[in-house]
Design an enzyme around this catalytic site. Structure first.
Site, PDB file in Angstrom:
ATOM      1  N   ASP A 233     -13.958  75.162 -25.672  1.00  0.00           N
ATOM      2  CA  ASP A 233     -15.407  75.194 -25.894  1.00  0.00           C
ATOM      3  C   ASP A 233     -16.146  74.267 -24.940  1.00  0.00           C
ATOM      4  O   ASP A 233     -17.349  74.060 -25.081  1.00  0.00           O
ATOM      5  CB  ASP A 233     -15.759  74.888 -27.351  1.00  0.00           C
ATOM      6  CG  ASP A 233     -15.469  73.456 -27.752  1.00  0.00           C
ATOM      7  OD1 ASP A 233     -14.584  72.819 -27.140  1.00  0.00           O
ATOM      8  OD2 ASP A 233     -16.115  72.952 -28.698  1.00  0.00           O
TER       9      ASP A 233
ATOM     10  N   ASP B  62     -11.729  72.260 -21.959  1.00  0.00           N
ATOM     11  CA  ASP B  62     -11.045  72.904 -23.085  1.00  0.00           C
ATOM     12  C   ASP B  62     -11.802  74.172 -23.467  1.00  0.00           C
ATOM     13  O   ASP B  62     -12.768  74.553 -22.804  1.00  0.00           O
ATOM     14  CB  ASP B  62     -10.880  71.945 -24.269  1.00  0.00           C
ATOM     15  CG  ASP B  62     -12.195  71.598 -24.938  1.00  0.00           C
ATOM     16  OD1 ASP B  62     -13.249  71.706 -24.279  1.00  0.00           O
ATOM     17  OD2 ASP B  62     -12.189  71.209 -26.117  1.00  0.00           O
TER      18      ASP B  62
ATOM     19  N   SER C 119     -12.282  74.804 -30.660  1.00  0.00           N
ATOM     20  CA  SER C 119     -12.133  73.848 -29.564  1.00  0.00           C
ATOM     21  C   SER C 119     -10.850  74.082 -28.772  1.00  0.00           C
ATOM     22  O   SER C 119     -10.651  75.137 -28.189  1.00  0.00           O
ATOM     23  CB  SER C 119     -12.215  72.426 -30.124  1.00  0.00           C
ATOM     24  OG  SER C 119     -12.303  71.476 -29.086  1.00  0.00           O
TER      25      SER C 119
END
EC number: 5.4.2.10
Length: 450
Positions: free
Chosen positions: A246, A244, A102
Site C-alpha cells: 500500500d 510495500d 499493507s
C-alpha cells in the site's frame, strides 16, 4: 472500552474469515457512517484500495454501509494509503477508508480509517465504532429513503496525488541524470509512483508493476529488498526504492547494493533537517523498535530521540503532541508532518533523493552517518497472548538477559497487533551475544505460550 476488531493498524485478517467477512465490513461502514455523520448536511467518505482481488468485495460492502448511513461515497480505485490520507483532506471529506493489508500476502485484507484531517483514528474512536458493530441492532437510527447516500468514481485521484508529491520537492530540484530501480510490490503505487519519478527527470527501471490481483508483496517490495539491491548494482543505478503493497513504507538500497532501513533513512533526513534549522527542538520521534545507534546518533548531533509504541499512528500522535515534524519506524514508515499526516513511502524517497541532489553525494556516503548495532528479531508463533509479566519463565529469562547486557544493549518483547506472533528482539554491540540471547529467549517464549 474493549476493542476486538481493530489491531495496531486497523482491521485485518484472512479474506472471508472473521472479521474480514462482507457482513462485518458492511456493519463496520454503517457504524462508522453513523459515528461521523453530523447534522443534515451531505457527508462524504473517500474509499481507496490496493490491488488485491478481494478489494472488490470490501469496496462494495463499505459502499453499501456508508450509503445506508446517509454518506456519499467516492471511490478512487487502486491508490496508495497515503494518497487516501491526502485526498481526504483535499476533498474535504468527513472520513477516508483504505482497503489493504499493507505488506501481508494477497490472502489477507484489511480496513483502516482516516479522519477529516487525514490522521488515523485514535484508539478511543475505533473502540466506539467497534462497539456499535458488535452491538448491531435493527433499531439503529438510519436515514429515510430520501437521504441515503450515493456512490461516485473519483477519476482524477491519481493526478491529484501526483501533483501533491511533486509539490513536496522545491522547484529548483530535479532528478535529471539519476537512475533508480523502483519496486512497487505489484501494489497500489504501481502506476502513480513511477510516473512521479519520471516526470521529475529520473530514469526509472521498474519492477513489481504488474499486479494480477494475487501477486501483491509476493517476493517483491519492502519485505524483499534484496532484488532491488541486486538490480541497482547490476544496472549501475544511483538508488533502489522498494515500497510495500500500500506504499506507506519504503526501504532503499544505495548504489553499491547495500540495503538501508528506516533508521538509516531517518538519520540522513534528521541531520539534514537539523542542519537547516527545520527540526523543531532537534526532536526525532521513533518507536521502541528503532536501533540504539539512532538514539546515540541523535545525541551526538545535538538532538534527541523520543520513543513510542510500535505503529506509525503512535509516532504521529507523539509528533503532534510534542510539536515534532519528523518521525518514523525502522520498518520504513516515515512521516514528514509538514507534508503528510501519515507514512508515505514515495514521499520519503523523494525527500531522500532531494538530499542526495542538494548535497551532491551518493547515497553510500550519506549512509555512513549511522552504523546500526547488531540486532536480531525472532517472530515466535503463539497460541495465546498474555502479559509477559504473567509468565514467570519469560520474566526470569528477560531479567537474566538484561543482567548479561548490563545496560550495553536492549531486550524487547511485544505481540504482533495483527498476527498470532510474539516478537523477540535483542540488540547490543556484541553480535555473538545478540544471537545467543535472542535465540534462547525465543525458545523460552515459544514454550511458555504454546
Amino acid at each position: 472500552m474493549d476493542n476486538k476488531l481493530f489491531g495496531t493498524d486497523g482491521l485485518r485478517g484472512r479474506v472471508n474469515a472473521y472479521p474480514m467477512t462482507p457482513d462485518v465490513v458492511m456493519r463496520l461502514a454503517l457504524s462508522a457512517g453513523l459515528h461521523f455523520r453530523n447534522g443534515s448536511r451531505r457527508h462524504k467518505v473517500l474509499i481507496g484500495k490496493d490491488t488485491r482481488r478481494s478489494g472488490y468485495i470490501y469496496e462494495y460492502a463499505l459502499s453499501s454501509g456508508f450509503c445506508a448511513a446517509g454518506m456519499d461515497v467516492f471511490l478512487t480505485g487502486p491508490l496508495p494509503t497515503p494518497a487516501i490520507s491526502f485526498l481526504t483532506r483535499d476533498m474535504r471529506a468527513d472520513v477516508g477508508v483504505v482497503i489493504s493489508a499493507s505488506h501481508n500476502p494477497a490472502c489477507d485484507n484489511g480496513i483502516k480509517f482516516f479522519d477529516h484531517m487525514g490522521f488515523k483514528l485514535p484508539d478511543a474512536v475505533e473502540a466506539e465504532i467497534a462497539a456499535r458493530v458488535e452491538g448491531y441492532a435493527q433499531d439503529w437510527r438510519l436515514p429515510d429513503p430520501d437521504h441515503v447516500g450515493r456512490a461516485f468514481k473519483l477519476e482524477d485521484s491519481p493526478g491529484r496525488y501526483n501533483v501533491f508529491l511533486k509539490n513536496s520537492i522545491p522547484l529548483d530540484v530535479n532528478f535529471e541524470g539519476l537512475k533508480i530501480v523502483l519496486d512497487c510490490a505489484h501494489g497500489a503505487a504501481y502506476r502513480v509512483t513511477p510516473q512521479v519519478f519520471e516526470e521529475l527527470g529520473a530514469k526509472v527501471i521498474k519492477i513489481g508493476v504488474d499486479p494480477d490481483g494475487s501477486n501483491i508483496n509476493q517476493r517483491v517490495g519492502s519485505l524483499f529488498p534484496q532484488q532491488v539491491a541486486r538490480m541497482v548494482a547490476e544496472a549501475e543505478a544511483d538508488i533502489g526504492i522498494a515500497l510495500d503493497g500500500d506504499a506507506d513504507r519504503v526501504i532503499v538500497a544505495d548504489e553499491k547494493g547495500r540495503i538501508l532501513d528506516g533508521d538509516q533513512i531517518m538519520a540522513i533526513c534528521a541531520l539534514d533537517l537539523m542542519e537547516r534549522g527545520a527540526l523543531p527542538g532537534n526532536l526525532l520521534v521513533a518507536t521502541v523498535m528503532s536501533n540504539m545507534a539512532l538514539e546515540v546518533f541523535m545525541k551526538d548531533h545535538g538532538g534527541r530521540l523520543l520513543r513510542t509504541p510500535v505503529g506509525d499512528r503512535y509516532v504521529v500522535e507523539a509528533m503532534r503532541a510534542q510539536g515534532a515534524v519528523f518521525g518514523g519506524e525502522q520498518s520504513g514508515h516515515l512521516i514528514f508532518l509538514n507534508h503528510s499526516t501519515t507514512g508515505d513511502g514515495t514521499l520519503a524517497a523523494l525527500q531522500l533523493m532531494k538530499i542526495m541532489v542538494r548535497k551532491g553525494k551518493p547515497l553510500s556516503e550519506l549512509a555512513t552517518l549511522l552504523s546500526p548495532f547488531p540486532q536480531k528479531l525472532v517472530n515466535v508463533p503463539v497460541a495465546r497472548k498474555i502479559p509477559f509479566s504473567e509468565a514467570p519463565a519469560i520474566e526470569a529469562a528477560v531479567k537474566d538477559a538484561e543482567a548479561t547486557l548490563s545496560g550495553r544493549g536492549r531486550v524487547l518483547l511485544r505481540y504482533s497487533g495483527t498476527e498470532s506472533l510474539a516478537r523477540v528482539m535483542v540488540e547490543a554491540q556484541d553480535a555473538a551475544l545478540v544471537e545467543s540471547l535472542c535465540d534462547s529467549l525465543a525458545e523460552v517464549v515459544a514454550r511458555a505460550l504454546a
